[in-house]
Design a protein around this motif. Structure first.
Motif, PDB file in Angstrom:
ATOM      1  N   ALA C 150      11.925   0.900  -1.680  1.00  0.00           N
ATOM      2  CA  ALA C 150      12.254  -0.527  -1.702  1.00  0.00           C
ATOM      3  C   ALA C 150      11.048  -1.359  -1.284  1.00  0.00           C
ATOM      4  O   ALA C 150      10.772  -2.420  -1.852  1.00  0.00           O
ATOM      5  CB  ALA C 150      13.431  -0.808  -0.766  1.00  0.00           C
ATOM      6  N   ARG C 151      10.310  -0.864  -0.296  1.00  0.00           N
ATOM      7  CA  ARG C 151       9.127  -1.592   0.155  1.00  0.00           C
ATOM      8  C   ARG C 151       8.109  -1.717  -0.975  1.00  0.00           C
ATOM      9  O   ARG C 151       7.534  -2.784  -1.191  1.00  0.00           O
ATOM     10  CB  ARG C 151       8.487  -0.868   1.350  1.00  0.00           C
ATOM     11  CG  ARG C 151       7.258  -1.567   1.877  1.00  0.00           C
ATOM     12  CD  ARG C 151       6.718  -0.902   3.125  1.00  0.00           C
ATOM     13  NE  ARG C 151       6.085   0.382   2.837  1.00  0.00           N
ATOM     14  CZ  ARG C 151       5.479   1.141   3.750  1.00  0.00           C
ATOM     15  NH1 ARG C 151       5.454   0.744   5.008  1.00  0.00           N
ATOM     16  NH2 ARG C 151       4.922   2.288   3.425  1.00  0.00           N
ATOM     17  N   ALA C 152       7.901  -0.620  -1.704  1.00  0.00           N
ATOM     18  CA  ALA C 152       6.954  -0.668  -2.813  1.00  0.00           C
ATOM     19  C   ALA C 152       7.452  -1.628  -3.890  1.00  0.00           C
ATOM     20  O   ALA C 152       6.680  -2.403  -4.465  1.00  0.00           O
ATOM     21  CB  ALA C 152       6.745   0.724  -3.391  1.00  0.00           C
ATOM     22  N   LEU C 153       8.776  -1.600  -4.147  1.00  0.00           N
ATOM     23  CA  LEU C 153       9.325  -2.466  -5.202  1.00  0.00           C
ATOM     24  C   LEU C 153       9.258  -3.940  -4.826  1.00  0.00           C
ATOM     25  O   LEU C 153       9.219  -4.807  -5.693  1.00  0.00           O
ATOM     26  CB  LEU C 153      10.783  -2.082  -5.486  1.00  0.00           C
ATOM     27  CG  LEU C 153      10.988  -0.727  -6.168  1.00  0.00           C
ATOM     28  CD1 LEU C 153      12.471  -0.411  -6.270  1.00  0.00           C
ATOM     29  CD2 LEU C 153      10.344  -0.711  -7.551  1.00  0.00           C
ATOM     30  N   SER C 154       9.248  -4.222  -3.537  1.00  0.00           N
ATOM     31  CA  SER C 154       9.261  -5.617  -3.092  1.00  0.00           C
ATOM     32  C   SER C 154       8.010  -6.363  -3.543  1.00  0.00           C
ATOM     33  O   SER C 154       7.971  -7.589  -3.531  1.00  0.00           O
ATOM     34  CB  SER C 154       9.386  -5.692  -1.565  1.00  0.00           C
ATOM     35  OG  SER C 154       8.169  -5.307  -0.964  1.00  0.00           O
ATOM     36  N   MET C 155       6.992  -5.620  -3.929  1.00  0.00           N
ATOM     37  CA  MET C 155       5.755  -6.257  -4.371  1.00  0.00           C
ATOM     38  C   MET C 155       5.778  -6.545  -5.873  1.00  0.00           C
ATOM     39  O   MET C 155       4.767  -6.931  -6.450  1.00  0.00           O
ATOM     40  CB  MET C 155       4.560  -5.356  -4.043  1.00  0.00           C
ATOM     41  CG  MET C 155       4.450  -4.949  -2.590  1.00  0.00           C
ATOM     42  SD  MET C 155       4.093  -6.332  -1.502  1.00  0.00           S
ATOM     43  CE  MET C 155       2.353  -6.554  -1.826  1.00  0.00           C
ATOM     44  N   ASP C 156       6.944  -6.326  -6.529  1.00  0.00           N
ATOM     45  CA  ASP C 156       7.065  -6.476  -7.979  1.00  0.00           C
ATOM     46  C   ASP C 156       5.971  -5.722  -8.722  1.00  0.00           C
ATOM     47  O   ASP C 156       5.191  -6.302  -9.496  1.00  0.00           O
ATOM     48  CB  ASP C 156       7.024  -7.960  -8.365  1.00  0.00           C
ATOM     49  CG  ASP C 156       8.234  -8.698  -7.844  1.00  0.00           C
ATOM     50  OD1 ASP C 156       9.328  -8.092  -7.834  1.00  0.00           O
ATOM     51  OD2 ASP C 156       8.084  -9.859  -7.427  1.00  0.00           O
ATOM     52  N   PRO C 157       5.887  -4.411  -8.510  1.00  0.00           N
ATOM     53  CA  PRO C 157       4.773  -3.662  -9.094  1.00  0.00           C
ATOM     54  C   PRO C 157       4.908  -3.525 -10.611  1.00  0.00           C
ATOM     55  O   PRO C 157       6.021  -3.545 -11.142  1.00  0.00           O
ATOM     56  CB  PRO C 157       4.889  -2.301  -8.416  1.00  0.00           C
ATOM     57  CG  PRO C 157       6.331  -2.167  -8.075  1.00  0.00           C
ATOM     58  CD  PRO C 157       6.818  -3.541  -7.767  1.00  0.00           C
TER      59      PRO C 157
END
Lengths: 256, 228, 245
Positions: C150-157
């Protein structure tokens, strides 16, 4: 650049029948003598105190703990004053007078412009102070050994003193060579505090030379270099020793 | 044996208090400065750039190899000369207190940098990686992720070093500053009796440093429990 | 459209070569699984993609930007590529919510409210909204890894890198993490995954890369080809070992 002129070291100094270089050399000599004498006290007393602290016997561990707490929590300089100025006043007057008046002249120290009592007070002070630090190192060295070692020793029928003698201490002393090196270097550096009670060791000589010649840069550069060179030499020798006594294959588990 | 007369201490309490204030001031400045520059030094020592890593290592090694008093003398005798070289005026320059402050910050930076370096190295490599992977730059990763954890791990050791620093402030006696010990010594010279004054100084240091070391021990035990 | 383009990458640790002339691509929306025995350099390879591991030879282009390029803003590039680590690497001194918000605020410059909303939405998505105020050490491994995703996704990768995301987990927690990853794959996320989970590869991978000891890419083919008709005997050997149970 006249502030980097080292030639004045060869001029005759105002006292002691020596050149300024001679002053410096006698400073180095007395720094080493004070350090080594204090180290003998610190190491033997510290080892005993450290072992006492790890024993399960209360009347051994409690006094050792109190000793460490007292000597670690008073600044070294204050302790220096306590031994030199205060202690002779607190013992019976006759003894105090003997310490202050007769004892200093029992022996004339070579190359020294200070007395035996000043030297003795400095050695006692540094030795007893550093003993508290050594005790802590010895304690943590013993306690870092696996608990099973004591049990294994007892299970083999050793008495507790035998467990210390044959199992714990030989291993602990190998583990604490690096901290002991740094403790010796601590004494070596701390010996400069002896200048407050008149012992003319290296730092005091540097200050004295500076006061007579105003050659601040060269004087302090040379004195500093001597400290650094001796420190490096000690570290180098201790690394050799460490290799010689290393137990093959044993890596101490440092850190977490 | 000397009869102890504690009146001499009571009479000199205002002077001693002034000395203690100076000690505490020096302690506070040296602590903050030492941790600040110590952190920078630690980061330089862990840098991948030779030009930062090596000189900072030499500096730390050299400072740790010389007596604290030597460092104090360096700045006490040299700052007037250096300032004099620029302004053409010899003498007072910045005074013994500030020259001592500089010496203390420098020496403490070296000692704290060793502690902080160990603290930074105790953080698993994946932590800065994760910070970088989220797009943080070096300073953001250090400031938000690595250093807060490093300081937390190192807190007991840093507090112990702070206690040692507090004791070491008494060394400014050698340049004639009237810190707590210096004040006692002055009072002793005036009244001709030092015994009670030095005993009092020793007792005060003992009480302060012993209580603080107990707090550190408590903290250490709590952290050890939290870790397992 | 090629999202990640790895061209002839070689890497040495001192004398020892750990990546040998690796070449492959990941297209937009593609899911590529990288597998191979330990010591084959697969973790190293995936870390070169966002520049965590520098490399000495070759070139990597991510969304048109060269990773090793002198003028490349590496931090900006990394902020657009999400990464999930074997050991989760949540920041232990921050709450779950703070873990999700910190980079959004500090790197993307989002306001605290924006970051908070986004973070909680993603936390809800991985099914952990009730744990938002806990600290990482209070969560199980599987939960921590879901927070990390979720943390990685929060950056809209624009793409996600997974470095053995399940190998530090107890067996009963592997599926909760894989489920999240499968869902992501179905939504069309570009993914490069180092993993031994062949079930995951069968289910969602478009291509499989097999790396061999010493850091070479031995096989780079479609999923069907990899599982049904592997060309190299070494690949067959690896597959028979890993699928034996």
């Amino acid at each position: 650049m006249d502030w980097l002129n080292f030639a004045f070291f060869l001029e005759k100094a105002p006292s002691g029948g020596m050149t300024y270089l001679g002053w410096l050399a006698s400073g180095v000599l007395w720094t080493l003598i004070v350090s080594i004498c204090a180290w003998v006290i610190a190491f033997s007393l510290g080892a005993v105190l450290g072992v006492m602290r790890t024993t399960p016997i209360k009347w051994l561990s409690v006094p050792a703990t109190i000793y460490v707490d007292i000597f670690r929590n008073i600044p070294l300089l204050v302790q220096m004053f306590l031994w030199y100025f205060v202690m002779p006043e607190l013992i019976p007057t006759a003894m105090g007078d003997w310490l202050k008046q007769t004892y200093p002249y029992l022996l004339t120290l070579p190359f020294a412009q200070f007395s035996l009592w000043e030297f003795t007070a400095a050695v006692i002070c540094l030795g007893l102070y550093t003993a508290s630090r050594v005790a802590e190192q010895v304690r943590s060295g013993i306690q870092s050994l696996p608990r099973g070692q004591t049990n294994a020793g007892l299970a083999m029928g050793f008495t507790l003193p035998q467990v210390y003698r044959h199992v714990l201490l030989p291993m602990a002393f190998r583990l604490i060579i690096p901290p002991m090196t740094s403790e010796f270097l601590t004494i070596f550096k701390n010996s400069s505090t002896a200048l407050v009670i008149g012992v003319l060791e290296l730092t005091a000589q540097a200050r004295q030379i500076n006061e007579y010649t105003f050659q601040t840069f060269p004087t302090f550069i040379v004195a500093t270099a001597v400290y650094i060179v001796i420190t490096m030499t000690v570290i180098f020798c201790m690394r050799l020793l460490e290799k010689r006594v290393a137990v093959p294959g044993y890596v101490s588990q440092g850190g977490h | 044996m000397l009869e102890l007369d504690w009146n001499i201490v009571i009479k000199n309490l205002p002077l001693l208090w002034k000395g203690m204030v100076l000690s505490l001031k020096l302690f506070a400045i040296a602590l903050v400065g030492g941790i600040f520059f110590g952190t920078l030094l630690a980061m330089a020592r862990l840098s991948s750039w030779w030009i930062l890593r090596k000189p900072s290592q030499w500096l730390v090694d050299a400072i740790r190899a010389i007596p604290f008093i030597m460092a104090i003398f360096w700045f006490y005798f040299l700052t007037p000369k250096i300032v004099g070289a620029f302004t053409g005026e010899q003498g007072e320059a910045i005074g013994p207190f500030w020259s001592a402050v500089i010496a203390f910050i420098l020496v403490e930076s070296a000692y704290f940098s060793e502690i902080i370096r160990a603290g930074i190295q105790s953080i698993p490599r994946g932590q800065p990686w994760a910070a970088y992977a989220l797009g943080m730059n070096y300073w953001q990763a250090m400031g938000n992720v690595v250093l807060p954890q490093a300081f937390r791990n190192m807190l007991p050791i840093m507090l112990t070093q702070a206690i040692i620093l507090f004791q070491d402030t008494s060394l400014v006696y050698v340049v004639g500053l009237k810190d707590f010990l210096g004040a006692a010594s002055t009072a002793g010279q005036i009244s001709g009796r030092v015994v009670e004054l030095y005993l009092f100084v020793a007792l005060v240091y003992l009480v302060i440093c012993f209580s603080l070391s107990r707090v550190v021990k408590r903290l250490q035990e709590r952290m050890d429990v939290g870790r397992t | 459209m090629v999202m990640i383009d790895i061209k002839g990458v070689s890497k040495w640790y001192g004398e020892k070569q750990v990546l040998v002339d690796c070449t492959t691509t990941v297209a937009k929306g593609e899911v590529v699984v990288v597998c191979g025995p330990s010591g084959s350099g697969k973790s190293t390879l995936i870390k070169t993609v966002n520049g965590l591991e520098p490399f000495q030879k070759g070139e990597i282009i991510v969304d048109g930007l060269s990773v090793g390029g002198k003028d490349t803003d590496l931090a900006k590039l990394r902020s657009r590529v999400g990464m999930v680590f074997q050991n989760f690497e949540l920041f232990p001194h921050m709450s779950v919510t703070k873990n999700l918000c910190i980079a959004q605020e500090k790197v993307l410059g989002r306001t605290a409210d924006e970051a908070h909303d986004k973070g909680l939405k993603l936390l809800d998505r991985v099914g952990l909204i009730e744990h938002k105020d806990k600290y990482p050490a209070q969560l199980s491994g599987g939960q921590q890894q879901r927070v990390a995703i979720a943390r990685a996704l929060s950056m809209d990768p624009i793409a996600m890198l997974f470095d053995e995301p399940t190998s530090a987990l107890d067996p009963e927690m592997i599926n909760e993490v894989l489920d999240v990853m499968v869902e992501l794959a179905h939504e069309g996320m570009t993914m490069m995954c180092v993993t031994h989970e062949m079930g995951f590869a069968r289910k969602v991978a478009d291509r499989v890369i097999f790396m061999e000891k010493g850091g070479t890419i031995l096989e780079d083919c479609s999923k069907d080809e990899f599982f049904n008709t592997p060309r190299k005997p070494r690949t067959q050997d690896f597959l028979s070992k890993i699928l034996a149970h």
